[in-house]
Design an enzyme around this catalytic site. Structure first.
Site, mmCIF file in Angstrom:
data_model
loop_
_atom_site.group_PDB
_atom_site.id
_atom_site.type_symbol
_atom_site.label_atom_id
_atom_site.label_comp_id
_atom_site.label_asym_id
_atom_site.label_seq_id
_atom_site.Cartn_x
_atom_site.Cartn_y
_atom_site.Cartn_z
ATOM 1 N N HIS A 1 41.247 41.215 36.445
ATOM 2 C CA HIS A 1 40.613 40.915 37.423
ATOM 3 C C HIS A 1 38.657 41.180 37.036
ATOM 4 O O HIS A 1 38.131 41.835 37.876
ATOM 5 C CB HIS A 1 40.915 41.020 38.849
ATOM 6 C CG HIS A 1 40.816 39.724 40.164
ATOM 7 N ND1 HIS A 1 40.232 39.386 40.960
ATOM 8 C CD2 HIS A 1 40.956 38.089 39.266
ATOM 9 C CE1 HIS A 1 40.478 37.783 41.754
ATOM 10 N NE2 HIS A 1 41.454 37.591 40.509
ATOM 11 N N HIS B 1 41.222 31.776 29.519
ATOM 12 C CA HIS B 1 42.008 32.686 30.779
ATOM 13 C C HIS B 1 43.689 31.596 30.966
ATOM 14 O O HIS B 1 43.859 32.164 31.597
ATOM 15 C CB HIS B 1 41.320 32.886 32.027
ATOM 16 C CG HIS B 1 41.719 33.518 33.194
ATOM 17 N ND1 HIS B 1 42.278 35.251 32.925
ATOM 18 C CD2 HIS B 1 42.501 33.483 34.407
ATOM 19 C CE1 HIS B 1 42.166 35.289 34.354
ATOM 20 N NE2 HIS B 1 42.545 34.836 34.928
#
EC number: 6.3.5.3
Length: 742
Positions: free
Chosen positions: A100, A54
């Protein structure tokens, strides 16, 4: 696992505690080499989040380098909080998309809400005022009760945050497929407006300058959120709820105004959002980009909970927090601005010459790490790639044209497919008009927001047909970019550039990595052909659960410029007697189509072919015709084909209808999803001018005031339906599915 630095460094290696943080054995050994010793617990945590996919893009970075990122109008490409493109008159547009996904699968309301908040912060951290939000959502079939819950809560979360923060949600897309049943995708995009002189960077420069923390206190929410987002979604994902952050949109609204005022002060050196990995990522990245070091005292960090450890404070992803670098001696000027908005800001550290990231807590150094090892020098992996086993079989399939007995019934069924059906249930929950600049609202090919005080406006869209990309990643990648540009052009705007949201499964699977590789190659080719550089983006991997991966879903968020609001073109038919044309020819291409799925329940075969030179030429010619004022409406022909585009062009409540006559195979002409096609209407006085631009365009018929859609094939009527009835089916499909019991 104890969240404390009291665990002895040797025990971390002996018990392999680093594995629970997402580090591999090899990576832990590399950390030992970098430090020349065993890392303590806090340092191990810091490395684990900064080396997560990430934050580091460690498996995707080699692919991202393939994207064209430069252009004559690009002021800031990938590498900062968001990209920046010049739009003339010393103004620029700032935009980015962010995912998300994992948080939204576990806690859909807060997962979606904080996704919106995070991307808005990325944009205003660049110095821009956020003027619009968009989203791109994927869910499983709406016949599933859990999907209904996730869908409802995600939309509520986006609305709850976006409506309160004062940024209009103006557009987006929602698609449904079984591949997303256990792993929904929630991608949020924000667009901002800025003057050139106000563009900021996230840097900690100037030895001795002060590091300032601004925003609410740090809590224990979101710890290891970045690591959580870099792993497969577990079946017992409820245990990951603590990794999901909690947002406060009213706090964010104050933060926007305070930061935009702070940016006007020359006391500010750099500013960055505390996003994924919180204090750790913002501080280390700001120092690394400036070529400096940073020393921070956690005793000075505002804390929401008692007894927080250094590990917890460094890895917390509490929301609505910013990190600033401020000229030494001028801290109070900035503190006073935040205080004016009721926000706390405190000095927590300073810039140092030694290129290390040094953290102190309770009079003890709890982390001392070479700063570049956390950022630019993070590991990068060249993953093995293998053509997906299904691909060759799909390429060799000869997909027959479906045999349709009742064309009207087929049209009605397609209009009720959730991916095609009206999304009013979704966007009616969004405030699309706050700031009073929205000209074209959700539901059109592209949203349009005017730029106050000018004749200009910005068009924006999100697009991706993941079924095409599943069938053929390279071709599907081209189509994703081309369709986004097509939608921008249909609105009358010139495409400027894009932000990419790359959503894929587990990259350690060579077939998944092959999907990534080919998708990026296809997207890059389309970006080159259409002159739309990639200026920002996001990668979300490990989107799989129970061993099942999502369809490859590289979402394209694109922005275009209207030099004049007079060029804004609607997607709906406008007046009776207007002439209707189709630009581009239909072929017997049904692989990955809505019709194929309706009749077979499958997506298989070849994706539709796309010729990028033809695509670019048609877009350029259509844009030229729009600027000449000869186009009344323009609509991209995509899911469901021409028949769906015709119906949608009538769904504007004006009581209009259309009389259409096509020549050829009715199924191919009406339901093929062949690419590079546009449905346009033209005032009959401009018909000759239009035909000089597009001599190859097929003249389909005309707009009527009868409220009927009549379609004939070689003068034989095969569809004759009331527009109102069709529109009711289209509008009622999703609410009906949500009310039904699974």
């Amino acid at each position: 696992m104890q969240l404390t630095h009291d665990i002895q460094p040797e025990k971390i290696e002996k018990d392999r505690l680093y594995l629970d943080m997402g580090l591999s054995d090899e990576e832990f050994q590399r950390i030992k080499q970098i430090l020349g010793r065993h890392p303590n617990f806090t340092e191990t945590g810091i490395f684990s989040v900064m080396w997560s996919e990430h934050c580091s893009y460690k498996t995707s970075k080699p692919l991202l380098k393939k994207f064209p990122t430069d252009g004559p109008h690009v002021l800031q490409g990938p590498g900062e909080g968001a990209g920046v493109i010049d739009i003339g008159d010393e103004q620029a547009v700032v935009f980015k998309i962010e995912s998300h996904n994992h948080p939204s699968a576990v806690e859909p309301y807060q997962g979606a809400a904080t996704g919106v908040g995070g991307i808005i912060r990325d944009v205003f951290s660049m110095g821009a005022r956020p003027i619009a939000s968009l989203n791109s959502l994927r869910f499983g079939p709406l016949t599933n009760n859990r999907t209904k819950y996730l869908f409802s809560e995600v939309v509520a979360g986006i609305a709850g945050y976006g409506n309160c923060v004062g940024v209009p949600t103006v557009g987006g897309e929602v698609q449904f497929d079984e591949s997303y049943e256990d792993n929904p995708l929630v991608n949020a995009m924000c667009v901002g407006l800025i003057n050139h002189k106000d563009v900021q960077k996230g840097i900690a420069a100037g030895i001795g300058n002060t590091i300032l923390y601004a925003g609410p206190p740090t809590g224990r929410d979101g710890i290891h959120g970045a690591t959580f987002a870099s792993d497969d979604l577990a079946e017992d994902s409820n245990k990951d709820r603590p990794a999901v952050q909690v947002g406060d949109p009213f706090m964010e609204k104050l933060l926007i105004e305070a930061c935009l005022e702070v940016i006007q002060s020359d006391a500010l050196v750099g500013i960055q959002d505390m996003g994924a990995a919180g204090l750790t990522s913002s501080a280390s990245e700001m120092a690394s980009k400036a070529g400096t070091g940073l020393e921070m005292n956690l005793d000075l960090v505002p804390q929401r909970e008692q007894g927080m450890t250094a590990y917890e404070m460094m890895l917390s992803e509490s929301q609505e927090r910013m990190l600033l670098c401020v000229q030494a001696g001028r801290e109070q000027e900035i503190i006073d601005i935040f205080e004016k908005y009721g926000l706390k800001s405190v000095p927590v550290g300073k810039v140092i010459e030694e290129k290390v990231f040094r953290i102190k807590h309770l009079d003890e150094v709890v982390a001392d790490i070479p700063v570049d090892s956390l950022a630019d020098d993070a590991p990068v992996y060249n993953m093995p790639s293998k053509e997906a086993a299904y691909y060759r079989a799909f390429q060799q399939m000869d997909i027959a044209t479906p045999a349709i007995e009742d064309y009207a019934n087929t049209l009605k069924q397609l209009l009720q497919q959730p991916t095609i059906a009206n999304k009013e249930w979704v966007y009616d929950q969004y405030d699309s008009m706050v700031q009073t600049n929205t000209v074209v609202t959700p539901g059109s090919d592209a949203a349009v927001v005017r730029i106050k005080g000018t004749e200009k406006a910005l068009a924006m869209t999100t697009d991706c047909n993941s079924r095409y990309i599943y069938l053929d990643p390279e071709t599907g990648g081209k189509i994703a970019v081309a369709e986004a540009a097509r939608n921008i052009v249909c609105s009358g705007a010139k495409p400027l550039g894009l932000t990419d949201g790359l959503n894929f499964g587990n990259p350690t699977n060579p077939e998944i990595f092959w999907q990534m590789e080919k998708s990026v190659e296809g997207m890059s080719a389309a970006c080159d052909a259409l002159h739309t550089p990639v200026i920002s983006g996001n990668v979300s991997l490990y989107n799989q659960s129970k061993g099942k991966s999502i369809y490859p879903t590289p979402i394209v968020g694109m922005v275009g410029l209207h030099e004049s609001t007079q060029h804004i073109t609607p997607s709906y038919f406008q007046e009776k007697e207007d002439v209707i044309y189709c630009i581009g020819e239909a072929k017997a291409e049904f692989g990955g189509s809505e019709l194929q799925h309706l009749y077979s329940g499958k997506y298989e075969g070849k994706a539709p072919h796309i010729d990028l030179d033809v695509e670019a030429e048609r877009q350029e010619k259509l844009l030229s015709a729009i600027k000449e004022g000869i186009i009344s409406s323009a609509h991209d022909i995509s899911e469901g084909g021409l028949a769906i585009a015709l119906a949608e062009s009538l769904f504007n409540g004006q009581g209009l209808g259309a009389e259409i006559n096509v020549v050829g195979d009715a199924t191919v002409e009406l339901f093929s999803e062949s690419q590079s096609r546009f449905l346009v209407s033209v005032n009959k006085k401009h018909a000759n001018a239009f035909e000089s631009h597009f001599p190859e365009a097929a003249k389909l018929g005309k707009v009527t005031d009868q409220g009927q859609l009549t379609i004939s094939i070689s003068d034989k009527t095969i569809i004759h339906e009331r527009v109102e009835e069709l529109e009711n089916l289209w509008k009622g499909a999703i609410p009906c599915l949500l009310k039904s019991k699974a």
